[in-house]
Design a protein around this motif. Structure first.
Motif, PDB file in Angstrom:
ATOM      1  N   ARG A  28       0.838  -1.195   0.000  1.00  7.06           N
ATOM      2  CA  ARG A  28       0.000   0.000   0.000  1.00  7.06           C
ATOM      3  C   ARG A  28       0.877   1.252   0.000  1.00  7.06           C
ATOM      4  O   ARG A  28       1.887   1.318   0.696  1.00  7.06           O
ATOM      5  CB  ARG A  28      -0.914  -0.013   1.237  1.00  7.06           C
ATOM      6  CG  ARG A  28      -2.048  -1.021   1.137  1.00  7.06           C
ATOM      7  CD  ARG A  28      -2.617  -1.383   2.493  1.00  7.06           C
ATOM      8  NE  ARG A  28      -2.995  -0.228   3.283  1.00  7.06           N
ATOM      9  CZ  ARG A  28      -4.196   0.370   3.234  1.00  7.06           C
ATOM     10  NH1 ARG A  28      -5.127  -0.075   2.408  1.00  7.06           N
ATOM     11  NH2 ARG A  28      -4.473   1.400   4.016  1.00  7.06           N
ATOM     12  N   PHE A  29       0.454   2.226  -0.803  1.00 12.45           N
ATOM     13  CA  PHE A  29       1.205   3.463  -0.933  1.00 12.45           C
ATOM     14  C   PHE A  29       0.326   4.645  -0.537  1.00 12.45           C
ATOM     15  O   PHE A  29      -0.882   4.643  -0.804  1.00 12.45           O
ATOM     16  CB  PHE A  29       1.694   3.650  -2.372  1.00 12.45           C
ATOM     17  CG  PHE A  29       2.698   2.616  -2.805  1.00 12.45           C
ATOM     18  CD1 PHE A  29       4.054   2.897  -2.764  1.00 12.45           C
ATOM     19  CD2 PHE A  29       2.294   1.361  -3.229  1.00 12.45           C
ATOM     20  CE1 PHE A  29       4.987   1.954  -3.149  1.00 12.45           C
ATOM     21  CE2 PHE A  29       3.218   0.407  -3.625  1.00 12.45           C
ATOM     22  CZ  PHE A  29       4.569   0.698  -3.586  1.00 12.45           C
ATOM     23  N   PHE A  30       0.961   5.647   0.093  1.00  9.33           N
ATOM     24  CA  PHE A  30       0.230   6.813   0.589  1.00  9.33           C
ATOM     25  C   PHE A  30       0.842   8.078   0.002  1.00  9.33           C
ATOM     26  O   PHE A  30       2.045   8.151  -0.264  1.00  9.33           O
ATOM     27  CB  PHE A  30       0.268   6.855   2.114  1.00  9.33           C
ATOM     28  CG  PHE A  30      -0.588   5.802   2.763  1.00  9.33           C
ATOM     29  CD1 PHE A  30      -1.825   6.133   3.301  1.00  9.33           C
ATOM     30  CD2 PHE A  30      -0.172   4.479   2.800  1.00  9.33           C
ATOM     31  CE1 PHE A  30      -2.625   5.165   3.884  1.00  9.33           C
ATOM     32  CE2 PHE A  30      -0.965   3.503   3.376  1.00  9.33           C
ATOM     33  CZ  PHE A  30      -2.202   3.850   3.915  1.00  9.33           C
ATOM     34  N   ASP A  53       5.023   0.898   4.934  1.00 10.39           N
ATOM     35  CA  ASP A  53       5.994   0.511   5.958  1.00 10.39           C
ATOM     36  C   ASP A  53       6.977   1.638   6.256  1.00 10.39           C
ATOM     37  O   ASP A  53       7.484   1.758   7.371  1.00 10.39           O
ATOM     38  CB  ASP A  53       6.752  -0.759   5.542  1.00 10.39           C
ATOM     39  CG  ASP A  53       7.486  -0.595   4.222  1.00 10.39           C
ATOM     40  OD1 ASP A  53       6.838  -0.292   3.213  1.00 10.39           O
ATOM     41  OD2 ASP A  53       8.719  -0.768   4.197  1.00 10.39           O
ATOM     42  N   VAL A  54       7.273   2.501   5.261  1.00  5.86           N
ATOM     43  CA  VAL A  54       8.145   3.649   5.500  1.00  5.86           C
ATOM     44  C   VAL A  54       7.463   4.638   6.443  1.00  5.86           C
ATOM     45  O   VAL A  54       8.082   5.196   7.350  1.00  5.86           O
ATOM     46  CB  VAL A  54       8.517   4.336   4.169  1.00  5.86           C
ATOM     47  CG1 VAL A  54       9.274   5.632   4.415  1.00  5.86           C
ATOM     48  CG2 VAL A  54       9.358   3.395   3.309  1.00  5.86           C
ATOM     49  N   ILE A  68      13.403  14.013   3.586  1.00  6.80           N
ATOM     50  CA  ILE A  68      13.005  12.926   2.696  1.00  6.80           C
ATOM     51  C   ILE A  68      14.080  12.708   1.657  1.00  6.80           C
ATOM     52  O   ILE A  68      14.571  13.657   1.042  1.00  6.80           O
ATOM     53  CB  ILE A  68      11.667  13.256   2.006  1.00  6.80           C
ATOM     54  CG1 ILE A  68      10.535  13.298   3.041  1.00  6.80           C
ATOM     55  CG2 ILE A  68      11.346  12.251   0.902  1.00  6.80           C
ATOM     56  CD1 ILE A  68       9.215  13.782   2.482  1.00  6.80           C
ATOM     57  N   THR A  69      14.476  11.462   1.464  1.00  2.00           N
ATOM     58  CA  THR A  69      15.357  11.111   0.354  1.00  2.00           C
ATOM     59  C   THR A  69      14.632  10.119  -0.539  1.00  2.00           C
ATOM     60  O   THR A  69      13.847   9.292  -0.070  1.00  2.00           O
ATOM     61  CB  THR A  69      16.687  10.512   0.839  1.00  2.00           C
ATOM     62  OG1 THR A  69      16.409   9.375   1.672  1.00  2.00           O
ATOM     63  CG2 THR A  69      17.479  11.512   1.632  1.00  2.00           C
ATOM     64  N   GLY A  70      14.892  10.223  -1.835  1.00  2.00           N
ATOM     65  CA  GLY A  70      14.227   9.339  -2.772  1.00  2.00           C
ATOM     66  C   GLY A  70      14.534   9.726  -4.199  1.00  2.00           C
ATOM     67  O   GLY A  70      15.645  10.169  -4.517  1.00  2.00           O
ATOM     68  N   GLN A  71      13.540   9.575  -5.065  1.00  2.00           N
ATOM     69  CA  GLN A  71      13.690   9.866  -6.483  1.00  2.00           C
ATOM     70  C   GLN A  71      12.523  10.702  -6.975  1.00  2.00           C
ATOM     71  O   GLN A  71      11.428  10.682  -6.386  1.00  2.00           O
ATOM     72  CB  GLN A  71      13.756   8.569  -7.300  1.00  2.00           C
ATOM     73  CG  GLN A  71      14.985   7.718  -7.017  1.00  2.00           C
ATOM     74  CD  GLN A  71      15.039   6.503  -7.935  1.00  2.00           C
ATOM     75  OE1 GLN A  71      14.013   5.986  -8.362  1.00  2.00           O
ATOM     76  NE2 GLN A  71      16.242   6.059  -8.245  1.00  2.00           N
ATOM     77  N   ILE A  94      12.317   8.520   5.206  1.00  2.00           N
ATOM     78  CA  ILE A  94      11.744   9.726   5.811  1.00  2.00           C
ATOM     79  C   ILE A  94      12.226   9.811   7.256  1.00  2.00           C
ATOM     80  O   ILE A  94      12.123   8.841   8.005  1.00  2.00           O
ATOM     81  CB  ILE A  94      10.205   9.706   5.782  1.00  2.00           C
ATOM     82  CG1 ILE A  94       9.694   9.574   4.342  1.00  2.00           C
ATOM     83  CG2 ILE A  94       9.635  10.966   6.421  1.00  2.00           C
ATOM     84  CD1 ILE A  94       8.188   9.429   4.234  1.00  2.00           C
ATOM     85  N   VAL A  95      12.760  10.981   7.644  1.00  2.00           N
ATOM     86  CA  VAL A  95      13.261  11.187   8.997  1.00  2.00           C
ATOM     87  C   VAL A  95      12.624  12.454   9.554  1.00  2.00           C
ATOM     88  O   VAL A  95      12.551  13.478   8.871  1.00  2.00           O
ATOM     89  CB  VAL A  95      14.803  11.328   9.014  1.00  2.00           C
ATOM     90  CG1 VAL A  95      15.300  11.592  10.430  1.00  2.00           C
ATOM     91  CG2 VAL A  95      15.463  10.090   8.431  1.00  2.00           C
TER      92      VAL A  95
END
Length: 203
Positions: A28-30, A53-54, A68-71, A94-95
């Motif tokens: 699942r994505f939010f 879960d993140v 936030i780090t990502g793409q 995410i921190v």
């Protein structure tokens, strides 16, 4: 070409609590929005998508400062019979932490269309490019970038399939779209380039 040439780091405040977006392969994505101030005082409101879960690793509240780090990702959708490109940040980490605002993007990929070069009425040089940034499984993210000044002029000489490496920031921009039912305000997302250079293909 490396598949890791797509990286973004953001630090800003949570402006909307996560809402369910979609499910894919049992995950699942939010979706939520992050407000990131610029030095000019303007604020970019950027869409973020993260796995459940993140997000479950922390307790979030409105206005909380997040790193936030990502793409930067793109997704094609159909609206009213037309294709529309959605741009968003896919968060891998995410921190919750305070600090100065951050909005740093690094992209590398080939141009998928010819650059569009123009000058404003006041003589400012602008060049719009579209990068096809490689992703795993032979997929790609199609990401609009805008370049300024001398960088714009230099990149206007490049052509489709030339590989560019761009650093900059992801920005939001509102505009008015005239439709058959009247005019409506929409938001576009693009990478505003600080640097851009051509990358020679190996071999």
């Amino acid at each position: 070409m490396e598949l890791t040439a797509n990286h973004i780091t953001l630090r800003g405040s949570l402006s909307s609590m996560p809402q369910f977006s979609h499910e894919n392969h049992g995950r699942r994505f939010f979706r939520f929005s992050l407000e990131v101030p610029r030095l000019s005082g303007a604020v970019d409101v950027l869409p973020v998508i993260a796995r459940e879960d993140v997000l479950n690793a922390m307790e979030l509240s409105d206005g909380e400062m997040l790193t936030i780090t990502g793409q930067v990702r793109s997704h094609n959708v159909r609206e009213d019979g037309r294709r529309r490109l959605l741009i968003f940040v896919f968060a891998s980490l995410i921190v919750c932490e305070d600090g100065e605002p951050l909005n740093d993007v690094v992209l590398e990929g080939p141009l998928c269309r010819e650059p569009t070069y123009r000058k404003t009425p006041l003589g400012r040089e602008i060049c719009d490019v579209m990068l096809a940034v490689p992703r795993a499984f032979r997929r790609a993210d199609y990401l609009p970038c805008i370049l300024w000044g001398r960088t714009a002029l230099e990149c206007s000489q490049f052509h489709t399939r030339d590989i560019l490496r761009i650093t900059g920031r992801l920005q939001s921009r509102t505009y008015t779209k005239v439709t058959e039912t009247g005019s409506e305000e929409r938001t576009a997302y693009e990478v505003s380039a600080l640097t851009a250079q051509r990358v020679e293909e190996e071999g």
